[in-house]
Design an enzyme around this catalytic site. Sequence first.
Site, short mmCIF file in Angstrom:
data_model
loop_
_atom_site.label_atom_id
_atom_site.label_comp_id
_atom_site.label_asym_id
_atom_site.label_seq_id
_atom_site.Cartn_x
_atom_site.Cartn_y
_atom_site.Cartn_z
N ASN A 134 12.78 26.40 4.91
CA ASN A 134 11.92 26.06 3.83
C ASN A 134 10.85 25.36 4.61
O ASN A 134 11.00 24.07 5.05
CB ASN A 134 12.67 25.06 2.83
CG ASN A 134 11.92 24.59 1.92
OD1 ASN A 134 10.79 24.78 1.90
ND2 ASN A 134 12.08 23.84 0.77
N CYS A 194 6.21 21.94 -2.48
CA CYS A 194 6.28 23.36 -2.05
C CYS A 194 5.43 24.24 -2.98
O CYS A 194 5.17 25.45 -2.70
CB CYS A 194 7.72 23.86 -2.15
SG CYS A 194 8.78 22.83 -1.41
N HIS A 235 8.34 31.09 -2.89
CA HIS A 235 8.61 30.01 -1.99
C HIS A 235 10.10 30.31 -1.32
O HIS A 235 11.11 30.75 -2.21
CB HIS A 235 8.53 28.59 -2.58
CG HIS A 235 9.16 27.83 -1.92
ND1 HIS A 235 8.58 27.37 -0.63
CD2 HIS A 235 9.94 26.56 -2.18
CE1 HIS A 235 9.30 26.34 -0.05
NE2 HIS A 235 10.10 26.08 -1.14
N1 ACO Z 1 27.04 21.63 5.74
C1 ACO Z 1 28.08 21.56 5.07
N2 ACO Z 1 28.43 21.15 4.02
C2 ACO Z 1 27.33 20.42 3.12
C3 ACO Z 1 25.96 20.70 4.04
C4 ACO Z 1 25.84 20.94 4.96
N3 ACO Z 1 24.49 21.17 5.57
N4 ACO Z 1 25.27 20.13 2.82
C5 ACO Z 1 25.85 19.60 1.88
N5 ACO Z 1 27.42 19.94 2.40
C6 ACO Z 1 28.40 19.95 1.15
C7 ACO Z 1 28.07 18.72 0.24
O1 ACO Z 1 28.39 17.33 1.03
C8 ACO Z 1 29.15 18.83 -0.89
O2 ACO Z 1 30.56 18.32 -0.36
P1 ACO Z 1 31.37 17.78 -1.40
O3 ACO Z 1 31.73 18.88 -2.36
O4 ACO Z 1 32.67 17.46 -0.54
O5 ACO Z 1 30.60 16.66 -2.04
C9 ACO Z 1 29.23 20.42 -0.85
O6 ACO Z 1 28.54 20.82 0.52
C10 ACO Z 1 28.24 21.18 -2.00
O7 ACO Z 1 27.21 20.47 -1.95
P2 ACO Z 1 25.84 20.79 -3.05
O8 ACO Z 1 24.67 20.00 -2.93
O9 ACO Z 1 26.45 21.19 -4.18
O10 ACO Z 1 25.38 22.25 -2.37
P3 ACO Z 1 24.64 23.20 -2.95
O11 ACO Z 1 25.36 24.65 -3.12
O12 ACO Z 1 24.04 23.11 -4.16
O13 ACO Z 1 23.52 23.60 -1.90
C11 ACO Z 1 21.48 23.14 -1.52
C12 ACO Z 1 22.80 22.61 -1.42
C13 ACO Z 1 21.44 24.10 -0.25
C14 ACO Z 1 20.31 21.88 -1.05
C15 ACO Z 1 20.77 23.83 -2.57
O14 ACO Z 1 21.27 22.88 -3.66
C16 ACO Z 1 19.50 24.19 -2.86
O15 ACO Z 1 19.07 24.88 -2.21
N6 ACO Z 1 18.64 23.29 -3.79
C17 ACO Z 1 17.14 23.50 -4.04
C18 ACO Z 1 16.26 23.17 -2.97
C19 ACO Z 1 14.75 23.26 -3.18
O16 ACO Z 1 14.58 24.20 -3.88
N7 ACO Z 1 14.05 22.38 -3.06
C20 ACO Z 1 12.71 22.26 -3.64
C21 ACO Z 1 11.88 22.70 -2.56
S1 ACO Z 1 11.73 21.27 -1.17
C22 ACO Z 1 10.58 20.45 -1.29
O17 ACO Z 1 9.97 20.19 -2.22
C23 ACO Z 1 10.19 19.41 0.03
#
Ligand code: ACO
Length: 328
Positions: free
Chosen positions: A285, A114, A255
Site C-alpha cells: 500500500n 490514500c 487503490h
Molecule cells: N502477521 C501475522 N498475524 C497478524 C499480522 C501479521 N502481519 N497482522 C495481524 N495479525 C493477526 C492479528 O493479531 C489477529 O490475531 P488474533 O486473532 O490472535 O487477535 C489476526 O491476525 C487477525 O487480525 P485482523 O486485523 O482481523 O486481520 P485482517 O484479516 O482484518 O487483516 C488487514 C488485517 C490486512 C490490516 C485488513 O484488515 C485490511 O486490509 N484493512 C484495510 C486497510 C486499508 O484499507 N487501509 C486504508 C488505507 S491506509 C491509509 O490511509 C494510510
Amino acid sequence: MVLGSRIAGTGSYAPAKVLTNAELERLVDTSDAWISERTGIKERRIAAPEECTSDLALRASRAALEAASLDARELDMIVMGTITPDRQLPACAAYLQQKLGVSGIPAFDISAACAGFVYAMSIGDQFIRTGAARNVLVVGAELLSRVTNWMDRNTCVLFGDGAGAVVLTPATEGSGRVLSSKLHTDATLTESLCIPAGGSREPLTHAGLDERRNTVQMVGNDIFRIAVKNLSSASRSALDAAGLTPEDVDWLVPHQANLRIIAQVSTRLGIPLERFVVNIDRYGNTSSASIPIALDEAVRDGRVKSGQTVLMCALGAGISWASALVRL
Ligand code: ACO
C-alpha cells in the site's frame, strides 16, 4: 470552449530497494503465508535514507511530463496528494516545484490519505474546466516507511514507498477526458486510522516518541468493511454521473490496500478481476501513490490504451474516499 481535462501523460517511480515478506519475518512475528493470504502483498519498495518524498515525486513527474511532451515551465499548477511531506511545513509540492526548476505557479498538498491522488486529480480537472489553468501536474507521492512502526506487525507489513503522476491538459473535440469525479469524507472513523502524535491535538513528546505515536496506527477490520462498501458505491456514483454502467469500464484502477478488498469490490460491481489493474503484490500500500503507479504501469505495458474507459477508486484515513472516471 473548454471541454474539461484529459490525461496527457503518466509517470511513476519506485525506489530500488525491495523488502520481501521473508525479510519481514525476521523483524516481527509474521509469515509470508499470512501476509500473502490476508493482503496479497509479496514485497514492497523502501526509499534510500537520502531520498525524501519530493525526490520520488520528481522522478514520477519528469516521466509524466515527458510522456505529455510538456516542459515543466508550461505548467500552471502542481497539486500533490501526500500524507508524508518532506516537512510538516511548507507544502511538499513547493519542494517539488523547486526541483522542477519552476516558480510562481500555485503548488500545494492535499491531505486525503490514500484518496489523495484522486482528490488532487479532481481539483486539477476543476481548474482546467473553469479555464483557470491549462496544464496541471497531479502527483501522488508517499514515503510511508518513515511513518511506519517497524515493531507493529499489524501495520508494518502493509506499506511501501513510491510516487506516481499525471499531466492534465485541456480536452479537445474527440480527445480523452475526465468524465466525472466524486469526493467524500466521513469523520466517524477518524481514530481507527491515524498518526496520533505530532500535530496540534497531540504535540510529539519524548514519551509519545517512545510509544511510537508518530507512526501510523490502524484498526484494520474497521477500515476493511467500510472500504468494500464505500469503494463500490463511489464507483457507481462516478459511473452514474457520466451515464455509464460497469459494463462500459475497460479497466478499474483501484487503490492497492488489500487484494481481498479489491476482489470484493469486483464482485459488488460485477466487473471481473481480470479488468482490474493490480500490482499490490510488488508495492504493497503506497497510499496516494498507488493509483498513479498502477495506471502508469498499465499504460506503459500497453494494457490501458488510448480511447479506453478507466475507473479509479480509493479510500483511506479520514475516512476519505473518492472515485474518478476517465476516458484515456
Ligand atoms: N502477521 C501475522 N498475524 C497478524 C499480522 C501479521 N502481519 N497482522 C495481524 N495479525 C493477526 C492479528 O493479531 C489477529 O490475531 P488474533 O486473532 O490472535 O487477535 C489476526 O491476525 C487477525 O487480525 P485482523 O486485523 O482481523 O486481520 P485482517 O484479516 O482484518 O487483516 C488487514 C488485517 C490486512 C490490516 C485488513 O484488515 C485490511 O486490509 N484493512 C484495510 C486497510 C486499508 O484499507 N487501509 C486504508 C488505507 S491506509 C491509509 O490511509 C494510510
